[in-house]
Write a protein that holds these residues in place. Structure first.
Motif, PDB file in Angstrom:
ATOM      1  N   MET A   1      16.050  31.206  63.420  1.00 46.57           N
ATOM      2  CA  MET A   1      17.121  31.860  62.682  1.00 46.57           C
ATOM      3  C   MET A   1      17.270  33.313  63.145  1.00 46.57           C
ATOM      4  SD  MET A   1      18.520  29.647  60.665  1.00 46.57           S
ATOM      5  CE  MET A   1      18.218  28.138  59.740  1.00 46.57           C
ATOM      6  N   ILE A   2      16.158  33.936  63.513  1.00 47.43           N
ATOM      7  CA  ILE A   2      16.201  35.300  64.051  1.00 47.43           C
ATOM      8  C   ILE A   2      16.789  35.298  65.454  1.00 47.43           C
ATOM      9  CG2 ILE A   2      14.804  37.300  64.727  1.00 47.43           C
ATOM     10  CD1 ILE A   2      12.782  36.460  62.589  1.00 47.43           C
ATOM     11  N   ASN A   3      16.466  34.249  66.224  1.00 49.75           N
ATOM     12  CA  ASN A   3      16.910  34.152  67.624  1.00 49.75           C
ATOM     13  C   ASN A   3      17.698  32.864  67.844  1.00 49.75           C
ATOM     14  OD1 ASN A   3      15.171  36.505  68.774  1.00 49.75           O
ATOM     15  ND2 ASN A   3      13.699  35.230  67.672  1.00 49.75           N
ATOM     16  N   PRO A   4      18.898  32.751  67.257  1.00 48.44           N
ATOM     17  CA  PRO A   4      19.658  31.496  67.378  1.00 48.44           C
ATOM     18  C   PRO A   4      20.067  31.175  68.810  1.00 48.44           C
ATOM     19  CG  PRO A   4      21.028  33.243  66.450  1.00 48.44           C
ATOM     20  CD  PRO A   4      19.623  33.774  66.481  1.00 48.44           C
ATOM     21  N   GLY A   5      20.068  32.185  69.686  1.00 48.47           N
ATOM     22  CA  GLY A   5      20.423  31.929  71.076  1.00 48.47           C
ATOM     23  C   GLY A   5      19.445  31.011  71.785  1.00 48.47           C
ATOM     24  N   LEU A   6      18.242  30.851  71.216  1.00 49.31           N
ATOM     25  CA  LEU A   6      17.229  29.995  71.834  1.00 49.31           C
ATOM     26  C   LEU A   6      17.340  28.529  71.400  1.00 49.31           C
ATOM     27  CD1 LEU A   6      14.117  32.339  71.474  1.00 49.31           C
ATOM     28  CD2 LEU A   6      15.576  32.032  73.482  1.00 49.31           C
ATOM     29  N   LEU A   7      18.271  28.244  70.477  1.00 46.88           N
ATOM     30  CA  LEU A   7      18.377  26.882  69.952  1.00 46.88           C
ATOM     31  C   LEU A   7      18.713  25.867  71.042  1.00 46.88           C
ATOM     32  CD1 LEU A   7      20.228  27.497  66.553  1.00 46.88           C
ATOM     33  CD2 LEU A   7      17.918  26.588  66.868  1.00 46.88           C
ATOM     34  N   GLY A   8      19.680  26.219  71.891  1.00 47.42           N
ATOM     35  CA  GLY A   8      20.067  25.297  72.950  1.00 47.42           C
ATOM     36  C   GLY A   8      18.921  24.999  73.887  1.00 47.42           C
ATOM     37  N   GLU A   9      18.141  26.024  74.242  1.00 43.25           N
ATOM     38  CA  GLU A   9      16.988  25.834  75.123  1.00 43.25           C
ATOM     39  C   GLU A   9      15.926  24.981  74.452  1.00 43.25           C
ATOM     40  OE1 GLU A   9      13.522  28.599  77.195  1.00 43.25           O
ATOM     41  OE2 GLU A   9      15.389  29.514  76.477  1.00 43.25           O
ATOM     42  N   PHE A  10      15.719  25.195  73.149  1.00 42.54           N
ATOM     43  CA  PHE A  10      14.690  24.447  72.427  1.00 42.54           C
ATOM     44  C   PHE A  10      15.062  22.970  72.313  1.00 42.54           C
ATOM     45  CE2 PHE A  10      13.119  22.776  68.320  1.00 42.54           C
ATOM     46  CZ  PHE A  10      11.766  22.833  68.563  1.00 42.54           C
ATOM     47  N   PHE A  11      16.326  22.682  71.964  1.00 38.92           N
ATOM     48  CA  PHE A  11      16.744  21.293  71.799  1.00 38.92           C
ATOM     49  C   PHE A  11      17.024  20.611  73.135  1.00 38.92           C
ATOM     50  CE2 PHE A  11      17.910  22.929  67.520  1.00 38.92           C
ATOM     51  CZ  PHE A  11      17.162  22.032  66.778  1.00 38.92           C
ATOM     52  N   GLY A  12      17.154  21.398  74.200  1.00 38.80           N
ATOM     53  CA  GLY A  12      17.364  20.812  75.515  1.00 38.80           C
ATOM     54  C   GLY A  12      18.790  20.400  75.804  1.00 38.80           C
ATOM     55  N   ILE A  13      19.702  20.665  74.864  1.00 39.46           N
ATOM     56  CA  ILE A  13      21.120  20.346  75.049  1.00 39.46           C
ATOM     57  C   ILE A  13      21.947  21.482  74.485  1.00 39.46           C
ATOM     58  CG2 ILE A  13      20.860  17.830  74.989  1.00 39.46           C
ATOM     59  CD1 ILE A  13      21.627  17.913  72.047  1.00 39.46           C
ATOM     60  N   PRO A  14      23.167  21.688  74.982  1.00 38.81           N
ATOM     61  CA  PRO A  14      24.043  22.695  74.387  1.00 38.81           C
ATOM     62  C   PRO A  14      24.311  22.339  72.924  1.00 38.81           C
ATOM     63  CG  PRO A  14      24.906  21.964  76.506  1.00 38.81           C
ATOM     64  CD  PRO A  14      23.791  21.029  76.149  1.00 38.81           C
ATOM     65  N   MET A  15      24.091  23.294  72.027  1.00 38.18           N
ATOM     66  CA  MET A  15      24.236  22.993  70.614  1.00 38.18           C
ATOM     67  C   MET A  15      24.905  24.145  69.891  1.00 38.18           C
ATOM     68  SD  MET A  15      21.366  21.796  67.824  1.00 38.18           S
ATOM     69  CE  MET A  15      21.408  20.111  68.395  1.00 38.18           C
ATOM     70  N   ASP A  16      25.846  23.809  69.029  1.00 35.95           N
ATOM     71  CA  ASP A  16      26.499  24.810  68.197  1.00 35.95           C
ATOM     72  C   ASP A  16      25.470  25.446  67.265  1.00 35.95           C
ATOM     73  OD1 ASP A  16      29.003  26.023  66.984  1.00 35.95           O
ATOM     74  OD2 ASP A  16      28.153  24.992  65.247  1.00 35.95           O
ATOM     75  N   TYR A  17      25.596  26.757  67.058  1.00 39.07           N
ATOM     76  CA  TYR A  17      24.628  27.469  66.219  1.00 39.07           C
ATOM     77  C   TYR A  17      24.544  26.859  64.816  1.00 39.07           C
ATOM     78  CZ  TYR A  17      24.082  31.290  69.603  1.00 39.07           C
ATOM     79  OH  TYR A  17      23.783  32.042  70.710  1.00 39.07           O
ATOM     80  N   SER A  18      25.683  26.587  64.209  1.00 37.96           N
ATOM     81  CA  SER A  18      25.681  26.072  62.839  1.00 37.96           C
ATOM     82  C   SER A  18      24.994  24.709  62.757  1.00 37.96           C
ATOM     83  CB  SER A  18      27.109  25.982  62.300  1.00 37.96           C
ATOM     84  OG  SER A  18      27.887  25.108  63.094  1.00 37.96           O
ATOM     85  N   ALA A  19      25.218  23.844  63.760  1.00 41.91           N
ATOM     86  CA  ALA A  19      24.575  22.524  63.761  1.00 41.91           C
ATOM     87  C   ALA A  19      23.071  22.659  63.927  1.00 41.91           C
ATOM     88  CB  ALA A  19      25.157  21.655  64.870  1.00 41.91           C
ATOM     89  N   GLY A  20      22.631  23.535  64.844  1.00 41.72           N
ATOM     90  CA  GLY A  20      21.203  23.748  65.042  1.00 41.72           C
ATOM     91  C   GLY A  20      20.536  24.331  63.817  1.00 41.72           C
ATOM     92  N   LYS A  21      21.201  25.312  63.192  1.00 38.52           N
ATOM     93  CA  LYS A  21      20.646  25.926  61.985  1.00 38.52           C
ATOM     94  C   LYS A  21      20.577  24.920  60.839  1.00 38.52           C
ATOM     95  CE  LYS A  21      22.026  30.721  62.913  1.00 38.52           C
ATOM     96  NZ  LYS A  21      22.866  31.857  62.454  1.00 38.52           N
TER      97      LYS A  21
END
Length: 322
Positions: free
Chosen positions: A105-125
């Protein structure tokens, strides 16, 4: 808790839920989805504090660690008061989950890297928030089950009364957070799909609101049903053979029946009204609602009323024989 006071509480809860949903529309950078609350807001505030300077960054790290360790602190306090149960280990799991959830939540830019696929911030959160809530809600439910199995009759009455209060709290949350949020989303989708024709959308907005009311009605009607059930529970715990218990059981069955009728009629009314104005609206959503749960609940209430009457009659016959 008195019913009047609890209804005021439910009203305040409904207002807060609607404000949060409206805040999501007005401030999407702070409120992406309700299920991320309060983790998303904590992450945003910690990020702002961290970026304010070296002192702020150090303070943010300390606050971050403290928040994530709160479940472990609760576990430690429980250990001092009683023996731990197997499900208490979920508190440690929740602490570990918090470290990951709030970090992303502090670093939402890392969500895509963590999930391994391009992901919208709201969906990842939303996925992170759902994971956190699944752990803590699972822990609470297992603890409740343990309390139920180890309780006597008096305690079971008390726990059931509390559980009924919680049911109404969740019903209000569903209607004024989840379903109201869906209404706001449908407004946005309607505007996006009719760019340049906004002046023709007035009646479409009205029907979206009517659909929200028709969809929310079955859930809202659970509130008076539960309140009636609480009154019956109170009378049964005082004297299950009393006239008041029989009266409350009959009232519960009548409220269940009325709720079922209103649910069916609201669905019929919406579908017919929509058909009459079909050439004037931009979106149509006909539904056929079969209230199976309401029917089952009504039958259960009718059976309970009948059993209560028969028990009272048997008690009176036994007293006459004695």
């Amino acid at each position: 808790m008195k019913h009047k006071t609890f209804y005021i509480f439910l009203g305040c809860e409904a207002i807060i839920c609607m404000i949060l949903q409206l805040a999501r529309e007005a401030l999407p950078q702070f409120f992406s989805t309700l299920i991320t609350f309060p983790f998303e807001q904590i992450g945003i505030l910690l990020r702002m504090l961290s970026l304010s300077g070296s002192t702020g960054n150090s303070a943010a790290i300390v606050i971050y660690i403290f928040i994530c360790l709160i479940p472990v602190l609760v576990l430690f306090l429980l250990r001092k008061k009683r023996s731990l149960y197997p499900e208490d280990a979920l508190l440690a799991v929740f602490s570990a989950v918090l470290f990951a959830v709030i970090y992303f939540m502090i670093n939402p830019g890392l969500l895509g890297e963590f999930f391994g696929i391009p992901m919208d911030y709201s969906a990842g959160k939303a996925l992170l928030g759902a994971t956190a809530y699944s752990v803590i809600i699972g822990y609470i439910l297992i603890r409740i089950l343990r309390l139920f199995f180890s309780a006597n009759t008096i305690s079971l009455h008390r726990y059931l009364m509390i559980l009924l209060y919680i049911v109404n709290i969740f019903i209000v949350l569903l209607v004024f957070a989840g379903q109201f949020g869906n209404l706001l989303d449908s407004f946005e989708q309607l505007r996006a799909g009719n760019t340049g024709n906004e002046y023709r959308l007035g009646i479409s907005y009205v029907f979206l609101v009517l659909k929200y009311i028709a969809d929310a009605m079955p859930n809202l009607l659970i509130v008076p049903v539960v309140a009636s059930g609480q009154k019956l529970l109170y009378e049964l715990s005082a004297d299950r053979y009393s006239e008041q218990a029989v009266s409350c059981a009959e009232k519960l069955s009548h409220i269940c029946g009325l709720g079922l009728v209103i649910t069916v009629l609201s669905n019929i009314g919406y579908n017919i009204l929509q058909l009459l104005f079909i050439n004037k609206i931009s979106v149509a959503n006909s539904t056929v609602r079969i209230p199976v749960f309401s029917i089952v609940f009504l039958l259960a209430a009718l059976l309970l009323a009948q059993y209560t009457k028969e028990n009272k009659k048997l008690k009176e016959d036994n007293d006459m024989i004695i």
